[in-house]
Design an enzyme around this catalytic site. Structure first.
Site, short mmCIF file in Angstrom:
data_model
loop_
_atom_site.label_atom_id
_atom_site.label_comp_id
_atom_site.label_asym_id
_atom_site.label_seq_id
_atom_site.Cartn_x
_atom_site.Cartn_y
_atom_site.Cartn_z
N GLU A 152 0.90 -1.09 -0.02
CA GLU A 152 -0.01 -0.14 0.03
C GLU A 152 0.78 1.24 0.03
O GLU A 152 1.89 1.24 0.76
CB GLU A 152 -0.88 0.11 1.39
CG GLU A 152 -2.02 1.19 1.16
CD GLU A 152 -2.94 1.00 2.16
OE1 GLU A 152 -2.71 0.88 3.39
OE2 GLU A 152 -4.07 1.95 2.18
N GLY A 288 3.40 2.16 10.84
CA GLY A 288 3.25 1.50 12.07
C GLY A 288 2.80 0.31 11.81
O GLY A 288 3.47 -0.77 12.48
N ALA A 289 1.97 -0.13 10.89
CA ALA A 289 1.29 -1.46 10.58
C ALA A 289 0.57 -1.44 9.32
O ALA A 289 0.01 -0.71 8.86
CB ALA A 289 0.43 -1.95 11.76
N MET A 290 0.55 -2.63 8.71
CA MET A 290 -0.06 -2.78 7.40
C MET A 290 -1.15 -3.93 7.41
O MET A 290 -0.73 -5.20 7.74
CB MET A 290 0.89 -2.80 6.19
CG MET A 290 0.25 -3.19 5.02
SD MET A 290 -0.59 -1.65 4.48
CE MET A 290 -2.14 -2.50 3.27
N GLU A 325 -5.75 -2.43 12.63
CA GLU A 325 -5.43 -3.38 11.21
C GLU A 325 -6.47 -4.53 11.36
O GLU A 325 -7.03 -4.84 10.14
CB GLU A 325 -4.17 -3.89 11.43
CG GLU A 325 -3.21 -2.83 11.79
CD GLU A 325 -3.19 -1.81 10.69
OE1 GLU A 325 -3.69 -1.87 9.59
OE2 GLU A 325 -2.23 -0.88 10.99
N HIS A 328 -9.57 -3.28 9.47
CA HIS A 328 -9.27 -3.39 8.01
C HIS A 328 -9.86 -4.62 7.19
O HIS A 328 -9.87 -4.80 6.25
CB HIS A 328 -7.88 -2.69 7.72
CG HIS A 328 -7.58 -1.36 7.80
ND1 HIS A 328 -8.39 -0.41 7.42
CD2 HIS A 328 -6.67 -0.82 8.18
CE1 HIS A 328 -7.69 0.66 7.30
NE2 HIS A 328 -6.59 0.44 8.15
N GLU A 347 -9.39 4.33 6.45
CA GLU A 347 -8.46 5.10 7.66
C GLU A 347 -9.40 5.82 8.47
O GLU A 347 -9.08 5.54 9.73
CB GLU A 347 -7.17 5.85 6.98
CG GLU A 347 -6.22 5.10 6.02
CD GLU A 347 -5.71 3.65 6.66
OE1 GLU A 347 -5.89 3.53 7.99
OE2 GLU A 347 -4.97 2.88 5.90
#
Ligand code: BES
Ligand code: ZN
EC number: 3.4.11.14
Length: 833
Positions: A152, A288-290, A325, A328, A347
């Site tokens: 991303e 930070g994270a995905m 996360e 998401h 987001e």
């Protein structure tokens, strides 16, 4: 046919489909990024964008069959792709820019289904984008590399040729050829693992077919990891992968994840659609994270918790990131935004519901109050600028996409959702969630048409019942007059109960005066105290009221017990301190800080008392850090004593006290203190401890030590993503640091830009480093530098920074003298001890 271009070079191309093409040509080009002239400062309009076209819809993928073979020693990979594609139309466009590749065929393709075969090779790069290498040290001290992905927003194309747009969904059959002693992970569960025919050291790992999904959510990881696992109540196999030997540190996140999945399943009334979810800590990681579907990647500090060495704020952060996360997995992965313009749907929503989830798992965190200081005020601050942007913003080129991962998409998005949720109520909101997710599952969604004028829910409360709205109205026109009946003269009246509405409030002096007792006696609820103070601070910054008024209000917080209220006040005082570091009465504002914070400091003391909890630990760290930084004598002495014992191994500092103590001793220390800190950094085994130290290094005051910290920032000792916070820390640490950091960025621009290849870390670096300036000419200097050193993904950030510098300068010109007078007068009137 257009594909978003893989950075790798296609070696062989074959299109199997009707009709067989006699000749194929792959046109490949990375975009030549245009240099755009920064427009004149202070104007809201962005420079004119180059027209950008989305991929045409005449050929679209149905399934990708993708095999990748990374080489962890020479940092390359080989790939094979077979994409079954639906041909909807014939005829081709030819455009070879904007990171796209155009495949041209000598004869017209017919409508139907075909297979596109491409062999390609690529580099396992060190830019934390695409398919890249991440460095780690084994327990025996050996340096090795893992191969990991971050796609991303627009970097799947760096790993394999694909239709790299969120709306072009397909299924994926992924296999990885890897050394047999390495862990190989992807979005789905493993369905086959067999020896690789050409090399006995390798195995081919085949993963189950994914659901229909967007390319930016594809992920693979090859490396050495340990894991802990459990099965959530709703039957999903959950694993947390950690560095080798650190499986224990995955337990906290595992617990949170296992609690969160059934919570979301229940809230959305839609089950998690995959059989497994892995959460993995990656050493070199830009974000930070995905939220890759089924394989969520994290910075180590956003996933790993050590029972002894992690502080309370790290626990809270891990819980929020896991909650974010995992949300998401539904909001983003199952239903995806149609285009990056609608990023806020992803987001903003995840940034709102992460709080709902943490509130469910850890009610003692009082996390919704923290939302106001962390997201609501952050969004208001950015949105106050002329160079803000609408939540929904048109974007085209990848560099523009990177730019919108900002406080507007995240925090304003989340704040507007919170306002909506509050207005319609949880029951209907939940129903709406289910309708949205069911209607658009496996598809894409866009924000509907907004009429240009928003309706804003307004609430009014009074001291009669501070927790209840006396009046609720929906403001649906630009101006409204409201008469509140039956309010006694001694009652206060407060707008925006709960600081839920996304607007600022300005009171008349009389109304403000009447609210002050409500702050002192705490009858005004905590989020209202916070919101009131924050509104006033922003009005002062905008020149609508005088800063002295705000200082007087801040003094009313003498009895304040609430962590979040203090945290916001502390942040604003920090902004004011930075501003006044440009004057010769910086010391006076430090005196003010000490006066405001010492009563609560004395109440708390240094050691936790029985019965205290999470928020007390956060508050103690905040207050001691603030007092220590401001040079409060008793705090400084105790910090030095405890630091000495810590370094000598006599009494190890509790994790919650480390940041404030490190900060205090460094700020008021010398070269020896810095050397000790750097030694502690080297010895630290946990990334959290390394980061803790890195973030305070900038507090050091002596010019040659500042230089040493800056050099350290770019050294091998600091992970590439963390360089930003070290340099940012220097810029925010002191007056001299600010200048030194800016010079350092200019001197090392090429290396820094190249390190992050543009991207959002460059924006963060620029923001942290320049927005503290408060002289008009610095806005010009910053603007001029970036005209000759373009950073396309940071254009808007640069405009925002320049606007902020001008605002700071105006603020200083307007209020410095009256602030100085107030502080002097105050000092004279205080009893001398
Ligand atoms: N989707 C993002 C990760 C991301 C960020 C990708 C920027 C590309 C550019 C992820 O869901 C995210 O928002 N991560 C946050 C942490 C979160 C708890 C706010 C981050 O990386 O800061
Ligand atoms: Zn997110």
């Amino acid at each position: 046919m257009w594909l978003a271009a893989a950075a790798s070079l296609a070696r062989r191309l074959l299109f199997l489909g009707p009709p067989p093409p006699p000749l194929l040509l792959l046109l490949f080009s990375r975009s030549s990024r245009r240099r755009r002239r920064l427009h004149s400062l202070g104007l809201a309009a962005m420079p004119e964008k180059r027209p950008f076209e989305r991929l045409p819809a005449d050929v679209s993928p149905i399934n990708y069959s993708l095999c990748l073979k990374p080489d962890l020693l020479d940092f390359t990979f080989e790939g094979k792709l077979e994409a079954a594609a639906q041909i909807h139309a014939t005829g081709f466009n030819y455009q070879n820019e904007d990171e796209k590749v155009t495949l041209s065929f000598p004869s017209t393709l017919q409508t139907g289904t075909g297979t596109l075969k491409i062999d390609f090779v690529g580099e396992l790069n060190d830019k934390m984008k695409g398919f890249y290498r991440s460095k780690y040290t084994t327990p025996s001290g050996e340096v090795r590399y893992a191969a990991v992905t971050q796609f991303e927003a627009t970097d799947a194309r760096r790993a394999f040729p694909c239709w790299d747009e969120p709306a072009i969904k397909a299924t994926f059959d992924i296999s990885l050829v890897v050394p047999k002693d390495r862990v190989a992970l992807s979005n789905m569960n493993v369905i086959d693992r067999k020896p690789y025919p050409d090399d006995e050291n390798l195995v081919e790992v085949k993963f189950a077919r994914t659901p229909v999904m967007s390319t930016y959510l594809v992920a693979f990881v090859v490396g050495e990891y340990d894991f802990v696992e459990t099965r959530s109540k709703d039957g999903v196999c959950v694993r947390v992968y950690t560095p080798v030997g650190k499986a224990e540190q995955g337990k906290f996140a595992l617990e949170v994840a296992a609690k969160t999945l059934p919570f979301y399943k229940d809230y959305f009334n839609v089950p998690y659609p995959l059989p497994k979810i892995d959460l993995i800590a990656i050493a070199d990681f830009a974000a930070g994270a995905m939220e890759n579907w089924g394989l969520v990647t994290y910075r180590e500090t956003a996933l790993l918790i050590d029972p002894k060495n992690s502080c309370s704020s790290s626990r809270q952060w891990v819980a929020l990131v896991v909650g974010h996360e995992l949300a998401h997995q539904w909001f983003g992965n199952l239903v995806t935004m149609e285009w990056w313009t609608h990023l806020w749907l992803n987001e903003g929503f995840a940034s709102w519901i992460e709080y709902l989830c943490v509130d469910h798992c850890f009610p003692e965190y009082d996390i919704w109050t923290q939302f106001v200081s962390a997201d609501y005020t952050r969004a208001q601050e950015l949105d106050a600028l002329d160079n803000s942007h609408p939540i929904e913003v048109s974007v085209g080129h990848p560099s523009e996409v990177d730019e919108i991962f900002d406080a507007i998409s995240y925090s304003k998005g989340a704040s507007v959702i919170r306002m909506l949720h509050d207005y319609i109520g949880d029951k209907d909101f939940k129903k709406g969630m289910n309708m949205y997710l069911t209607k658009f599952q496996q598809k894409n969604a866009a924000t509907g048409e907004d009429c240009p004028q928003w309706m804003v829910p307004i609430t009014i409360s009074t001291s009669e019942d501070p927790n209840q709205a006396k009046l609720k109205i929906l403001m649906d026109k630009p101006e409204m007059n409201v008469v509140l009946k039956n309010v006694k003269p001694d009652q206060w009246v407060k707008l925006n109960l709960g600081t839920v509405g996304f607007y600022r409030t300005q009171y008349s002096s009389a109304m403000l005066e009447s609210l002050l007792p409500g702050i002192r006696d705490l009858s005004l609820p905590p989020v209202d105290r916070l919101g009131l103070q924050n509104d006033l601070f922003s009005l002062a910054r905008a020149g609508i009221i005088s800063t002295v008024e705000v200082l007087k209000v801040m003094e009313a917080f003498v009895n304040e017990p609430n962590y979040t209220v203090w945290s916001d006040l502390s942040c604003n005082l920090g902004i004011l301190s930075t501003l006044l570091s440009h004057t010769d009465f910086y010391e006076e504002i430090q005196e003010f800080v000490k006066d405001v914070f010492s009563p609560i400091g004395e109440r708390l003391g240094w050691d936790p008392k029985p019965g205290e909890g999470h928020l007390d630990a956060l508050l103690r760290g905040l207050v001691l850090g603030k007092l220590g930084k401001a040079g409060h004598k008793a705090t400084l002495e105790e910090a030095r004593r405890r630091f000495k014992d810590h370094v000598e191994g006599k009494q190890i500092l509790s994790a919650d006290l480390r940041s404030p103590v490190y900060l205090t001793v460094l700020k008021h220390g010398d070269g020896t203190t810095l050397d000790i800190m750097l030694k502690l950094h080297k010895q630290a085994d946990m990334q959290e401890e390394k980061n803790r130290i890195e973030r305070v290094l900038g507090a050091t005051l002596l010019p040659d030590l500042i230089q040493k910290v800056l050099t350290f920032a770019l050294s091998e000792e600091v992970r590439p993503q963390d360089t930003v916070s070290v340099i940012g820390g220097v810029a925010g640490g002191s007056k001299h640091g600010r200048k030194a950091a800016w010079k350092f960025i200019k001197d090392n621009w090429e290396e820094l830009y190249n390190r992050y290849q543009g991207g959002f870390l460059i924006s963060r670096l620029i923001k942290l480093s320049v927005e503290g300036f408060a002289v008009d000419k610095m806005a010009g200097e910053v603007k001029a530098f970036f005209e000759s050193h373009p950073a396309p993904s940071a254009e808007r950030t640069i405009q925002q920074c320049c606007e902020n510098i001008l605002l700071n300068a105006a603020w200083l010109k307007r209020d410095a003298e009256s602030i100085h007078q107030y502080l002097l007068q105050r000092k004279a009137s205080l009893p001398t001890v």
